[in-house]
Structures are given as C-alpha cells and as structure tokens.
Write a protein that holds these residues in place. Structure first.
Motif, PDB file in Angstrom:
ATOM      1  N   TRP A  80       0.818  -1.213   0.000  1.00 47.43           N
ATOM      2  CA  TRP A  80       0.000   0.000   0.000  1.00 47.43           C
ATOM      3  C   TRP A  80       0.848   1.258   0.000  1.00 47.43           C
ATOM      4  O   TRP A  80       0.334   2.366   0.040  1.00 47.43           O
ATOM      5  CB  TRP A  80      -0.969  -0.019   1.185  1.00 47.43           C
ATOM      6  CG  TRP A  80      -2.039  -1.041   0.965  1.00 47.43           C
ATOM      7  CD1 TRP A  80      -2.036  -2.340   1.373  1.00 47.43           C
ATOM      8  CD2 TRP A  80      -3.255  -0.856   0.234  1.00 47.43           C
ATOM      9  NE1 TRP A  80      -3.169  -2.980   0.941  1.00 47.43           N
ATOM     10  CE2 TRP A  80      -3.937  -2.086   0.241  1.00 47.43           C
ATOM     11  CE3 TRP A  80      -3.813   0.224  -0.430  1.00 47.43           C
ATOM     12  CZ2 TRP A  80      -5.167  -2.255  -0.390  1.00 47.43           C
ATOM     13  CZ3 TRP A  80      -5.038   0.057  -1.044  1.00 47.43           C
ATOM     14  CH2 TRP A  80      -5.694  -1.175  -1.035  1.00 47.43           C
ATOM     15  N   GLN A  81       2.158   1.091  -0.079  1.00 51.97           N
ATOM     16  CA  GLN A  81       3.087   2.228  -0.069  1.00 51.97           C
ATOM     17  C   GLN A  81       2.779   3.264  -1.154  1.00 51.97           C
ATOM     18  O   GLN A  81       2.935   4.457  -0.898  1.00 51.97           O
ATOM     19  CB  GLN A  81       4.513   1.706  -0.202  1.00 51.97           C
ATOM     20  CG  GLN A  81       5.582   2.714   0.084  1.00 51.97           C
ATOM     21  CD  GLN A  81       6.945   2.058   0.137  1.00 51.97           C
ATOM     22  OE1 GLN A  81       7.171   1.024  -0.490  1.00 51.97           O
ATOM     23  NE2 GLN A  81       7.841   2.651   0.888  1.00 51.97           N
ATOM     24  N   PRO A  82       2.306   2.866  -2.338  1.00 48.97           N
ATOM     25  CA  PRO A  82       1.986   3.897  -3.331  1.00 48.97           C
ATOM     26  C   PRO A  82       0.812   4.799  -2.929  1.00 48.97           C
ATOM     27  O   PRO A  82       0.651   5.890  -3.461  1.00 48.97           O
ATOM     28  CB  PRO A  82       1.616   3.096  -4.588  1.00 48.97           C
ATOM     29  CG  PRO A  82       2.245   1.760  -4.401  1.00 48.97           C
ATOM     30  CD  PRO A  82       2.234   1.517  -2.917  1.00 48.97           C
ATOM     31  N   PHE A  83      -0.004   4.355  -1.980  1.00 51.01           N
ATOM     32  CA  PHE A  83      -1.215   5.078  -1.607  1.00 51.01           C
ATOM     33  C   PHE A  83      -1.184   5.676  -0.206  1.00 51.01           C
ATOM     34  O   PHE A  83      -1.982   6.557   0.104  1.00 51.01           O
ATOM     35  CB  PHE A  83      -2.431   4.142  -1.709  1.00 51.01           C
ATOM     36  CG  PHE A  83      -2.479   3.410  -3.011  1.00 51.01           C
ATOM     37  CD1 PHE A  83      -2.877   4.064  -4.172  1.00 51.01           C
ATOM     38  CD2 PHE A  83      -2.092   2.091  -3.091  1.00 51.01           C
ATOM     39  CE1 PHE A  83      -2.913   3.384  -5.385  1.00 51.01           C
ATOM     40  CE2 PHE A  83      -2.121   1.412  -4.306  1.00 51.01           C
ATOM     41  CZ  PHE A  83      -2.530   2.060  -5.454  1.00 51.01           C
ATOM     42  N   LEU A  84      -0.298   5.151   0.648  1.00 54.21           N
ATOM     43  CA  LEU A  84      -0.233   5.565   2.055  1.00 54.21           C
ATOM     44  C   LEU A  84       1.193   5.909   2.440  1.00 54.21           C
ATOM     45  O   LEU A  84       2.108   5.126   2.175  1.00 54.21           O
ATOM     46  CB  LEU A  84      -0.685   4.424   2.974  1.00 54.21           C
ATOM     47  CG  LEU A  84      -2.087   3.869   2.798  1.00 54.21           C
ATOM     48  CD1 LEU A  84      -2.240   2.583   3.596  1.00 54.21           C
ATOM     49  CD2 LEU A  84      -3.100   4.897   3.233  1.00 54.21           C
ATOM     50  N   ASN A  85       1.371   7.054   3.103  1.00 51.84           N
ATOM     51  CA  ASN A  85       2.703   7.324   3.640  1.00 51.84           C
ATOM     52  C   ASN A  85       2.825   6.646   5.011  1.00 51.84           C
ATOM     53  O   ASN A  85       1.866   6.070   5.527  1.00 51.84           O
ATOM     54  CB  ASN A  85       3.005   8.829   3.672  1.00 51.84           C
ATOM     55  CG  ASN A  85       2.097   9.598   4.610  1.00 51.84           C
ATOM     56  OD1 ASN A  85       1.741   9.130   5.702  1.00 51.84           O
ATOM     57  ND2 ASN A  85       1.703  10.796   4.199  1.00 51.84           N
ATOM     58  N   VAL A  86       3.988   6.697   5.589  1.00 51.56           N
ATOM     59  CA  VAL A  86       4.249   6.008   6.856  1.00 51.56           C
ATOM     60  C   VAL A  86       3.365   6.551   7.975  1.00 51.56           C
ATOM     61  O   VAL A  86       2.819   5.789   8.774  1.00 51.56           O
ATOM     62  CB  VAL A  86       5.747   6.099   7.226  1.00 51.56           C
ATOM     63  CG1 VAL A  86       6.015   5.588   8.618  1.00 51.56           C
ATOM     64  CG2 VAL A  86       6.582   5.335   6.206  1.00 51.56           C
ATOM     65  N   GLU A  87       3.182   7.866   8.034  1.00 48.95           N
ATOM     66  CA  GLU A  87       2.360   8.470   9.086  1.00 48.95           C
ATOM     67  C   GLU A  87       0.901   8.030   8.965  1.00 48.95           C
ATOM     68  O   GLU A  87       0.239   7.741   9.960  1.00 48.95           O
ATOM     69  CB  GLU A  87       2.456   9.997   9.051  1.00 48.95           C
ATOM     70  CG  GLU A  87       3.815  10.544   9.437  1.00 48.95           C
ATOM     71  CD  GLU A  87       4.846  10.475   8.302  1.00 48.95           C
ATOM     72  OE1 GLU A  87       4.458  10.285   7.122  1.00 48.95           O
ATOM     73  OE2 GLU A  87       6.043  10.583   8.604  1.00 48.95           O
TER      74      GLU A  87
END
Length: 102
Positions: A80-87
């Motif tokens: 989901w990294q393309p849609f969600l940042n770490v925070e």
C-alpha cells in the motif's frame, strides 16, 4: 515541571502525526472497503487474517507497518506504499488497535 513539559511535547507530536480530518475519512473509507474486502467487515478475517485488536495484540507496530507498506510476498496482501505514507499507515494501525470496525 520538566515532566509536564515533556508530556505536552509528546502529545503535540502525536497530534501532528494525525492526518487532517478529510484524509482521516478517506483512510477510514479505504480501511473499510479496500482492506475489508479481504479482511472482512468487521475485520475478523477472511482471505486475510483478522485485524481485530485481540489479533493484533501480539504484533508490533513495526511488523504491521511493514506488512501494510510493503505487502506480503506469496499472499494476496499488496503493498500500500503507493497510496499511504508512513504516518498515515501508523494512524490506521492506531485505529485498528482501538477497534475500528467493531
């Protein structure tokens, strides 16, 4: 007095990490519809494992963050990294630990 200052500072950092209210609604919608399509509604499990607080209790935030951001090879769990940042991912983990979807 120094202890009170430290607590206030930590509280401000926690609030700063929260997405804005509009993004929070988008993330909750994603959690319900996208994650829920595999993890169930409520997220008690399905194609993917349960995301209920008791199922997450033995898992570290780091493990969950890695699974969400990078996905799980050999499973249906996509990255989901393309849609969600770490925070945002950390915020979603906090929502799940508090019982979102129950």
């Amino acid at each position: 007095m120094r202890f009170v200052w430290l607590i206030a500072l930590l509280c401000n950092v926690a609030v700063a990490d929260a997405p804005n209210p509009q993004r929070q609604q988008e993330l909750l919608n994603m959690l319900k519809h996208d994650c829920g399509s595999c993890h169930g509604l409520p997220p008690k499990g399905g194609l993917g494992p349960s995301l209920m607080p008791e199922a997450l209790a033995g898992k570290s935030d780091e493990l969950l963050l890695d699974a969400i951001q990078k996905g799980r090879a050999g499973t249906a769990m996509p990255p989901w990294q393309p849609f969600l940042n770490v925070e945002e991912t950390a915020w979603l983990i906090r929502q799940l630990r508090q019982g979102f979807g129950q």
